[in-house]
Design an enzyme around this catalytic site. Structure first.
Site, mmCIF file in Angstrom:
data_model
loop_
_atom_site.group_PDB
_atom_site.id
_atom_site.type_symbol
_atom_site.label_atom_id
_atom_site.label_comp_id
_atom_site.label_asym_id
_atom_site.label_seq_id
_atom_site.Cartn_x
_atom_site.Cartn_y
_atom_site.Cartn_z
ATOM 1 N N GLY A 1 -9.960 -57.579 37.211
ATOM 2 C CA GLY A 1 -10.861 -58.315 36.531
ATOM 3 C C GLY A 1 -11.906 -59.750 36.734
ATOM 4 N N GLU B 1 -0.918 -56.088 34.538
ATOM 5 C CA GLU B 1 -0.481 -56.290 33.535
ATOM 6 C C GLU B 1 0.473 -55.437 32.247
ATOM 7 O OE1 GLU B 1 -4.279 -54.503 32.399
ATOM 8 O OE2 GLU B 1 -5.082 -55.699 33.609
ATOM 9 N N ASN C 1 -9.374 -46.286 33.669
ATOM 10 C CA ASN C 1 -7.683 -47.266 32.971
ATOM 11 C C ASN C 1 -9.193 -48.140 32.343
ATOM 12 O OD1 ASN C 1 -6.234 -48.483 32.005
ATOM 13 N ND2 ASN C 1 -5.516 -49.677 34.088
ATOM 14 N N TRP C 2 -8.940 -47.294 30.853
ATOM 15 C CA TRP C 2 -9.906 -48.212 29.970
ATOM 16 C C TRP C 2 -8.691 -49.203 29.576
ATOM 17 C CZ3 TRP C 2 -11.661 -43.309 26.367
ATOM 18 C CH2 TRP C 2 -12.774 -42.624 27.422
ATOM 19 N N LYS C 3 -8.073 -49.631 29.774
ATOM 20 C CA LYS C 3 -6.871 -50.940 28.930
ATOM 21 C C LYS C 3 -7.220 -50.649 27.016
ATOM 22 C CE LYS C 3 -7.075 -52.640 33.914
ATOM 23 N NZ LYS C 3 -7.412 -54.014 34.087
ATOM 24 N N SER D 1 -11.511 -54.996 40.701
ATOM 25 C CA SER D 1 -12.896 -55.077 40.455
ATOM 26 C C SER D 1 -13.734 -53.612 41.404
ATOM 27 C CB SER D 1 -13.564 -56.350 40.794
ATOM 28 O OG SER D 1 -12.990 -57.178 39.951
ATOM 29 N N HIS E 1 1.283 -50.829 36.314
ATOM 30 C CA HIS E 1 0.654 -51.799 36.011
ATOM 31 C C HIS E 1 0.992 -53.176 35.346
ATOM 32 C CE1 HIS E 1 -3.400 -53.621 35.226
ATOM 33 N NE2 HIS E 1 -4.031 -52.778 36.232
ATOM 34 N N GLY F 1 -10.968 -50.366 36.313
ATOM 35 C CA GLY F 1 -11.090 -50.807 34.771
ATOM 36 C C GLY F 1 -12.199 -51.011 34.146
ATOM 37 N N GLY F 2 -12.764 -52.152 33.832
ATOM 38 C CA GLY F 2 -13.885 -52.664 33.701
ATOM 39 C C GLY F 2 -15.187 -51.641 33.691
ATOM 40 N N GLU G 1 -2.821 -53.167 44.438
ATOM 41 C CA GLU G 1 -4.144 -53.466 43.256
ATOM 42 C C GLU G 1 -3.726 -55.139 43.197
ATOM 43 O OE1 GLU G 1 -5.986 -51.597 39.608
ATOM 44 O OE2 GLU G 1 -4.083 -51.464 39.012
#
Ligand code: 13P
Length: 253
Positions: A173, A97, A9-11, A213, A95, A234-235, A167
């Site tokens: 993150g 976010e 997930n590149w956000k 993470s 998600h 993610g990251g 999640e």
């Protein structure tokens, strides 16, 4: 046997040209992967270009969100029909976010899941508790509500096209992860909730990813757990090197 599902997930990261360069490198590096289903979820504006680049590759395309209508006067929104046409196979729904910053609730999540399925997009339904819910031992209640309300009205056949991503919000993150064992306990409970809603076979078949993470150095331990079927990353999906290492989790260096 559930095939592992690892999604990046590149956000809100990477411009279109960066996404194209990145996909080029990723595609050649992951050419030979067969045992893991791989998905990348760029921003909406990069989907079309990335889709063209993924033709003939086993990496699949996913979107990070969609609206719950096919078309109409919904300024700024993107419909599942549009995503389908440009080659998306997956769509992340609910998600944390989006729930946190855009006030998505279980009702809109449910409507989105139903419409995604209608347009042959496979939803990845995200669930998970906040830090204070975690500290107050509310994880199971939160996850149960998100799943039962998010999947209300979904039948067994539809469920075969849905994946769940657990999640914990406090792990996103932050560099903190649930221990593999703790995550697995929640995954088992999620499977049980789905089995109770539908049937045991469906619960057994449903893929449940862990997210929060996930990194090259913790993926192995997570994937060794019985009920962790993949990761929503993610990251660490933003670097070719770390995403490759995550996808190749079972290969020794
Ligand atoms: P991080 O891997 O950066 O913690 O993000 C997880 C996530 O939110 C994936 O959807």
């Amino acid at each position: 046997m559930r095939k592992s599902l690892i999604a990046g997930n590149w956000k809100m990261n990477k411009t279109v040209s960066e996404a194209v360069d990145f996909t080029n490198n990723l595609k050649s590096a992951l050419r030979d992967v067969q045992d893991v289903e791989m998905v990348i979820c760029p921003t909406f504006v990069a989907l079309s270009e990335v889709s063209k680049m993924l033709e003939g590759s086993s990496i699949k395309l996913g979107a990070q969100n969609m609206y719950m209508q096919k078309n109409g006067a919904y300024t700024g929104e993107i419909s599942p029909l549009m995503l389908k046409e440009i080659g998306c196979r997956y769509v992340i729904i609910g998600h944390s976010e989006r729930r946190q910053y855009f006030r998505e609730d279980n009702k809109s999540v449910n409507a989105k899941i139903k419409l995604a399925l209608k347009y042959q997009l496979r939803p990845i339904l995200c669930v998970g508790e906040t830090l204070s819910e975690y500290q107050n031992n509310q994880t199971i209640d939160v996850v149960k509500t998100e799943i039962t309300e998010g999947l209300a009205g979904i039948d067994n056949e539809q469920m075969s096209n849905v994946a769940i991503a657990y999640e914990p919000i406090w792990a996103i993150g932050t560099g903190k992860t649930a221990t593999p064992n703790d995550a697995n306990k929640v995954h088992k409970i999620i499977r049980k909730i789905i089995s109770d809603m539908l049937d045991a076979k469906t619960g057994e078949k449903t893929r449940i990813q862990y997210g929060g993470s996930v990194k090259p150095d913790n993926i192995n331990a997570l994937m060794e757990e019985s009920d962790i079927d993949g990761a929503l990353v993610g990251g660490a999906s933003l670097s070719v090197e770390s995403f490759i290492r995550i996808v190749n989790y079972d290969k020794k260096d």
